[in-house]
Design an enzyme around this catalytic site. Structure first.
Site: not given
Ligand code: GLC
Length: 559
Positions: A232, A296
């Site tokens: 994440d 991500e």
């Molecule tokens: C990422 C996740 C999202 C979350 C954010 C904070 O972007 O995919 O759902 O709110 O991180 O952890």
């Protein structure tokens, strides 16, 4: 509810108790050009709370995922990524972790997760967990301790700073809701940083013990059989050590990275983050089978995005490509980004093609405006680009976003933002059948998010319909499985104009009319065989010369 019969594969006990040692590792399989196992693989993101509820409490759970494994096998999925499974107060539905070693009681127990991993492995399906290293929950014992004062043992695990002379926050950074990214802690007269909600304090990666904590967490889950992590906010861990103000965004900056008119120069994508992934990659590579790191990464500059795969030394195995995700389903734009991506990644790196997730929404709505013809064309393109495909649950059905009335919305990050459609719309329960509650839970349960009136497509009805999106996916899945498409191979452009994109990789050509007008194009004199098509009934046909594609028609051709 159409629950495919579970095949009770025999399980032998290994030293760890839950590890079925007679089962081949998930890096085996009929695909020839695949090593390591994730290259050219099909991943499937499961938003666990919404996929399958095994105990009738209206919340999807790990046992539900285990019971759905034969469906995933039937979908020819190689790996699943589970949205956060760890204990959390759920201010951000699991992305606010209060214990990195546990399982959220809503979703089951540690034993359930062990059982799921073992049962998936019996089916040669790898299980990735979601790791949240940018921030913890404010309920995590580290933060609870940090709040005890400036001298607390875990104080430096988080980012603290004094306010400005006027008492305002240390700098101009904004959090995901558009408010200041700093919250004042009166007892210690300092601010703490949170790039997301105030209940998600950012961890301080300048502090060595934080590295040690996460290396321990990573090994713990790898030892338990996790095949890897979706990481994440992988671009976010380090922040500028001087906490400099972010500059104003430029008119040319992509809308997807601007935050309240600012350009995120100093609160993310800092160069120091690369050392973290070099280290984690060494750890992951030392496991057998190799564990996978899928980041991500919100970096829309393709060269800098490619850096996350590692230049001199390997880093992430894969990263989500948000420039592609945020593109429109238009021939020229999509082709340009796909080509730019392939050029920017280090040689041999596995690109990731995805178009839906729990934040951005579902591609059948975002890209296709709920037009099923466009959904089919997009699925053909996504499935045949060379690289790893990540489907979001429901993509295989052409599932669209579900309207969730404001009073039923549960996403704190977006609920109060006027004009923001929110994220609940793409987190609603999986439609398994036409039964009440769509077969997601018992007919009498109250699903945690509404199933939605628009959930017309479901697994059962689409399984029964040979012309369904689901059955198109099965055709594409089998091409991926036997290595005809999706494998890493140089991609060449064979056609590109305002309507049609044609590309060739690994001896197979995809031709897609990404427009609502018919298009006639000359494919040359070679005879080509249709391997798959958005139109039912043309598989196996031979074509050559001029081809007229109907609006949103796409086909996969060999020869
Ligand atoms: C990422 C996740 C999202 C979350 C954010 C904070 O972007 O995919 O759902 O709110 O991180 O952890």
């Amino acid at each position: 509810m159409p629950r495919p019969a579970e095949t009770a594969a025999p399980r032998r006990r290994s030293g760890l108790g839950y590890w079925p040692d007679h089962i081949p590792a998930w890096n085996t399989g009929p695909i020839t050009n695949r090593s390591p196992w994730w290259r050219g693989a099909t991943f499937y993101q499961i938003y666990v709370r919404s996929w399958r509820d095994s105990n009738g409490d209206g919340i999807g759970d790990l046992e539900g995922v285990r019971q759905g494994l034969d469906y995933l096998k039937w979908l020819e999925v190689d790996a699943i990524w589970l949205s956060p499974t760890m204990p959390s107060p759920n201010h951000d539905w699991g992305y606010d972790v209060s214990d990195y070693y546990g399982v959220h009681p809503d979703l089951g127990t540690l034993e359930d997760l062990d059982r799921l991993i073992a049962a998936a492995r019996e089916r040669d399906i790898a299980v990735l967990l979601d790791l949240v290293p940018n921030h913890s929950s404010d309920a995590h014992p580290w933060f609870v301790d940090a709040l005890a004062g400036r001298e607390a043992q875990h104080r430096a695990y988080y980012v603290w700073a004094d306010g400005k002379a006027d008492g305002g926050p240390p700098n101009n950074w904004l959090c995901a809701t558009g408010d200041s990214a700093w919250t004042y802690d009166e007892p210690s007269d300092q601010f703490y940083l949170h790039n997301f909600l105030a209940t998600q304090p950012d961890l301080n990666w300048w502090h060595e013990p934080v590295h040690q904590e996460f290396e321990k967490i990573i090994r713990y889950w790898f030892d338990r059989g996790a095949a890897g992590f979706r990481i994440d906010v992988a671009h976010g861990l380090y922040k500028d050590d001087l906490l400099r103000d972010n500059p104003p965004a430029l008119p040319t900056d992509h809308h997807a990275i601007r935050r309240g008119g600012l350009r995120p120069v100093y609160n993310a994508n800092r160069p120091e983050v690369h050392d973290v992934y070099k280290r984690w990659r060494e750890i992951a590579d030392n496991y057998q089978p190799q564990r996978a790191l899928l980041g991500e990464v919100w970096e829309l500059d393709m060269e800098r995005f490619g850096d996350y795969y590692g230049r001199e030394k390997p880093e992430l195995n894969m990263a989500f490509n948000f420039l592609f995700v945020e593109a429109d389903l238009k021939a020229r734009g999509l082709a340009a980004i796909a080509e730019e991506t392939l050029a920017a990644l280090p040689p041999g790196a596995a690109p990731v093609w995805t178009a839906s997730n729990h934040d951005v929404g579902r591609f059948p709505t975002r890209w296709c405006g709920n037009d099923e013809r466009a959904v089919r064309a997009a699925l053909v393109v996504l499935s045949t680009l060379p690289g790893t495909l990540v489907l979001y649950y429901g993509d295989e059905l052409g599932m669209v976003d579900v309207y969730v009335p404001i009073e039923e919305r549960l996403d704190d990050m977006t609920r109060d933002q006027l004009g923001n459609p929110g994220r609940d719309r793409c987190r609603t329960p999986m439609p398994w059948s036409a039964e009440p509650n769509a077969g997601f839970t018992t007919p009498v349960a109250h699903p945690w998010l509404p199933v939605g009136e628009h959930a017309t497509a479901n697994v059962q009805s689409e399984q029964a319909d040979p012309a369904s999106v689901l059955n198109l996916w099965r055709e594409l899945a089998s091409l991926r499985r036997n290595g005809r498409v999706g494998q890493l191979a140089p991609m060449e452009r064979v056609l590109l104009d305002d309507q049609v994109w044609g590309f060739r990789a690994g001896g197979v050509t995809t031709v897609a009319n990404l427009s609502s007008e018919p298009a006639t194009r000359d494919l040359g004199s070679r005879a080509l065989t249709v391997l798959a098509s958005t139109q039912p009934g043309v598989q196996g046909n031979t074509i050559s010369g001029e081809l007229t594609l109907a609006p949103w028609e796409a086909m996969v051709l060999a020869g």
